[in-house]
Design a protein around this motif. Sequence first.
Motif, PDB file in Angstrom:
ATOM      1  N   TYR A 251     -23.449  20.000 -26.877  1.00 15.67           N
ATOM      2  CA  TYR A 251     -22.065  19.510 -26.940  1.00 15.67           C
ATOM      3  C   TYR A 251     -21.085  20.688 -26.941  1.00 15.67           C
ATOM      4  O   TYR A 251     -20.064  20.665 -26.247  1.00 15.67           O
ATOM      5  N   GLY A 254     -20.813  21.981 -23.530  1.00 12.70           N
ATOM      6  CA  GLY A 254     -19.950  21.099 -22.734  1.00 12.70           C
ATOM      7  C   GLY A 254     -18.483  21.352 -23.023  1.00 12.70           C
ATOM      8  O   GLY A 254     -17.652  21.426 -22.104  1.00 12.70           O
ATOM      9  N   SER A 258     -15.571  22.817 -20.463  1.00 11.74           N
ATOM     10  CA  SER A 258     -14.383  22.026 -20.135  1.00 11.74           C
ATOM     11  C   SER A 258     -13.088  22.801 -20.404  1.00 11.74           C
ATOM     12  O   SER A 258     -12.002  22.315 -20.139  1.00 11.74           O
ATOM     13  N   ILE A 273     -16.889  16.627 -20.045  1.00 15.66           N
ATOM     14  CA  ILE A 273     -18.172  16.058 -20.479  1.00 15.66           C
ATOM     15  C   ILE A 273     -18.142  14.586 -20.071  1.00 15.66           C
ATOM     16  O   ILE A 273     -17.219  13.851 -20.446  1.00 15.66           O
ATOM     17  N   ARG A 292     -24.971  11.531 -23.556  1.00 14.38           N
ATOM     18  CA  ARG A 292     -24.182  12.438 -22.720  1.00 14.38           C
ATOM     19  C   ARG A 292     -24.874  13.781 -22.508  1.00 14.38           C
ATOM     20  O   ARG A 292     -24.310  14.662 -21.872  1.00 14.38           O
TER      21      ARG A 292
END
Length: 332
Positions: A251, A254, A258, A273, A292
Amino acid sequence: MTEKLLEVDRLKTSFFTGAGEVQAVRGVSFSLHKGQVYGIVGESGSGKSVMAKSIMSLIQRPGRIVSGTIEWRGEDLLAKKEKELQGIRGNEIALISQDPMSALNPVVRIGKQLLEVIRRHQKVGKRQAEAIAIELLRRVGISSPEERLKQYPHELSGGMKQRIMIAMSISCQPDLLIADEPTTALDVTIQAQILELINDLKTKENMAVMLITHDLGVVAENCERVMVMYGGLIMEEGPVKEIFQNPKHPYTEGLLRSLPKQLNGAKERLVPIQGSPPDLLHPPQGCPFVDRCPYAMEKCKEELPSFIQVGEDRHTLCWLHEDKGKEGEHHE
Ligand code: SF4
């Protein structure tokens, strides 16, 4: 290491709605020391603001702290009566919220509101309180403070109102300033000024600051440690520099991907994400990021990972590090 101010241990906060229990914070542990700037980062709904409100004992029905402990200077905050908490709020721990208008009364002049806060916490007369207010406004970079005191909130810009809020929050020289998305509603230049101001106050007053944001860039520039939250849990925690250079949790990876980057003078396209955060009314039994995560394995669906030590002073909640790290405390 400086004096430990705050120790949060396995904190769980839920909201008991007609549809069931929304588990907003699902077992969060961390500590905060004097003079430290600690970043809490995550998407909206990750539990970061609920956690801050839990620390301030500002969770209202249908929410409540379900379990865990919050110690302030070694004392159990959850055992304190409302009157004692009121003394701590403002005097020792102050909160700057995302929306200054919600904290300012639109029909009362700035001066009256600021003086009220000062006189609530300090035994001073009106004249002296006025002098303190003027000095505070100067410190937060407001020009012509005498004039501002006579104005109503709607006569001031967003950045100015946020500065007034900060002036109110620091009027009692708190040891911990919790800034919950303090710059979200502001334009980029004002954002930078407000963050500079918070940093300046931290240096001059040796305050600890908990900076809550969805923007990892803000954390990178302002914080020493960071907690990355997702689905009411900590995904990764440790020194900002190390986490930025070498994220251990998918995470965090990600989030970093971003972030907009400057490439050959042009802004590189962001890589968002995919997917959406978990439903905390029915939190997944395994890893909350499983839907995800590009590295998800069968095990991730079935079992929540342990908090694993992945560096001298770093932890992550991910099965990928199961064999490499040392198991830390489990949050469930
Ligand atoms: Fe991805 Fe599994 Fe790690 Fe969760 S535990 S972040 S699903 S690899």
